[in-house]
Write an enzyme that holds these catalytic residues in place. Structure first.
Site, short mmCIF file in Angstrom:
data_model
loop_
_atom_site.label_atom_id
_atom_site.label_comp_id
_atom_site.label_asym_id
_atom_site.label_seq_id
_atom_site.Cartn_x
_atom_site.Cartn_y
_atom_site.Cartn_z
CG HIS A 38 3.35 77.15 -67.65
ND1 HIS A 38 3.31 77.40 -69.00
CD2 HIS A 38 2.19 77.67 -67.14
CE1 HIS A 38 2.20 78.05 -69.31
NE2 HIS A 38 1.50 78.21 -68.20
CB SER A 83 21.98 50.93 -63.28
OG SER A 83 23.30 51.20 -63.75
CE LYS A 121 19.88 55.63 -62.51
NZ LYS A 121 18.62 55.51 -63.25
CD GLU A 162 12.51 54.24 -68.61
OE1 GLU A 162 12.94 53.09 -68.82
OE2 GLU A 162 13.12 55.09 -67.93
#
Length: 466
Positions: free
Chosen positions: A187, A317, A323, A330
């Site tokens: 969970h 980025s 970053k 993805e």
């Protein structure tokens, strides 16, 4: 551009002079200006293989003049090899039987064969697209046969090997990190420990099971519709033609194709392709879970879970220096979403099998082949550029493990559920460690706690009582 005049059953049509195709393809180009999606290379190759196998069967049976067979076979070989792809300009969005594309193949092969015979490009002499290239065939059995051939080749030559690469990468990482004990989560909340190797082994098993299901489902592609001609009865096909053609298809591809047990089912429905698309959807769901899990475990690196370090493949980025993002995960997520959408389209296409013909053949095969190609590319890229370079942040994993209150589960057999829960609540409320809370409640000494709570021992079943 210069043109030549060709004819079909509706009259004269102007055809580009350099085109191998003829009147029916040119007419279809005008009538279906819908989108830009053409049939993929895998399908054109399969269509060429069907035409090649058919003409070789005619040569064996003596049902077509040997000279014509030789010309058609040479031209069909060029279709198989991709040399004539530029002459297949039709989009997927056409008649539901794929008749325009079957005629495109017939005309291209005839047009090239006529050129090989020393005649002008195109035309119908000495090789006629219908009478010779399409002899003993119909779009209604050729197109579904090519669909099965293309799907079977794409599955066995492209997707399954890619899944083997991904499975091997995950299994290797699982073995390498079998010693890394970490906190589990259910969970999305802290749970009991497991090893990173155990966690990764679950992903490897998902890939293996997805592959097994695909291979099993793909066996349905081995039955092909060729020989049924227009409605499944075999009208106008010479005796022995279908058997020889299918046998030659099996030889050309190295795959065990055989005639459909029931040609009426093979032409009126596409259940095997719908089922394969469902298996592709199932694989996509599994890969989505894997990609998203790795994204979660690698989130941070300082303000998220941060337990995994993924390869830094490129800057993440345009505004935030330094970053790095989980780009391979993805990309895989987006591919899987596309495949799930493709499956919905294939399922709807399967619904439109009405009476003796399914009239959504181009829709079904275009989406299914795209799913195979996307999943294969994404699986290899994810394996090579993400999984292979995946590393644990052992420091973060150790800190999370030490801070977890769910280690109290090991004490439940000794303290009872309520006593263990009281210790966990106290530690959480006061911001102390579980050990400190247990000792403060007088439930165990520090030494007894250390002996009872050993995270490594918690990654397997409890030992049997002596």
């Amino acid at each position: 551009m210069t043109y030549r005049t060709e004819t079909d059953s509706l009259g004269e049509v102007q055809v580009p002079a350099e085109a191998y195709y003829g009147a029916q393809t040119a007419r279809a180009l005008r009538n279906f200006p819908i989108g830009r999606q053409r049939f993929p290379r895998a399908f054109l190759r399969a269509l060429g293989l069907v035409k090649l196998a058919a003409v070789e069967a005619h040569r064996d049976l003596g049902t077509l003049e040997s000279m014509l067979c030789d010309l058609i076979a040479r031209a069909a070989h060029e279709v198989v090899d991709g040399q004539l792809d530029d002459h297949f300009p039709l989009v997927v969005w056409q008649t539901g039987s794929g008749t325009q594309t079957n005629m495109n193949a017939n005309e291209v092969i005839a047009g090239r064969a006529n050129e090989l015979a020393g005649r002008p490009r195109g035309g119908k002499s000495p090789v006629h697209p219908n009478d010779h290239v399409n002899r003993g065939q119909s779009s209604n059995d050729v197109i579904p046969t090519a669909m099965h051939v293309a799907a079977a080749e794409e599955l066995t030559r492209t997707l399954l090997p890619a899944l083997d690469v991904l499975h091997a990468a995950l299994a290797e990482r699982a073995r390498t990190f079998s010693d890394v004990v970490k906190i589990g989560r259910t969970h999305l909340m802290d749970a009991v420990p497991l090893t990173l190797g155990q966690e990764l082994s679950g992903y490897a098993h998902q890939v293996a099971e997805g592959r097994r299901h695909l291979e099993q489902t793909g066996e349905g592609l081995q039955e092909v519709a060729l020989g049924g001609t227009a409605v499944g009865t075999g009208l106008n096909a010479p005796a022995g033609f279908a058997d020889r053609t299918v046998a030659r298809l099996a030889e050309l591809t190295g795959l065990p194709f055989r005639r459909a047990a029931n040609p009426f089912a093979a032409q009126g429905a596409h259940d095997a392709l719908v089922q394969l698309s469902g298996a592709l959807r199932g694989l996509a769901v599994a890969l989505l879970k894997i990609a998203n899990d790795l994204r979660l475990l690698a989130s941070g690196p300082r303000c998220g879970l941060g337990e995994l370090k993924l390869p830094a493949n490129e800057p993440g980025s345009s505004i935030m220096p330094g970053k790095v993002n989980p780009t391979q995960a993805e990309a895989l997520v987006m591919v899987c979403a596309q495949v799930i959408g493709h499956d919905a389209a294939v399922a709807l296409g399967g619904v439109f099998g009405q009476l003796e013909l399914n009239a959504c053949k181009p829709l079904i095969i275009a989406n299914l082949l795209d799913s195979c190609e996307l999943l294969a590319g994404a699986a290899r890229s994810f394996a090579d550029r993400c999984v292979a370079g995946l590393e644990p942040d052992r420091g973060v994993i150790a800190r999370h493990l030490e801070r977890s209150l769910m280690l109290v589960t090991a004490l439940a057999p000794r303290l009872g559920y309520d006593g263990a829960a009281a210790a966990a609540r106290k530690a959480h409320a006061e911001g102390t460690t579980l050990r400190e809370a247990v000792v403060a409640l007088g439930l165990l000494s520090g030494e007894e706690f250390d002996a009872a709570v050993q995270p490594r021992a918690m990654t397997g079943p409890s030992p049997a009582p002596e």
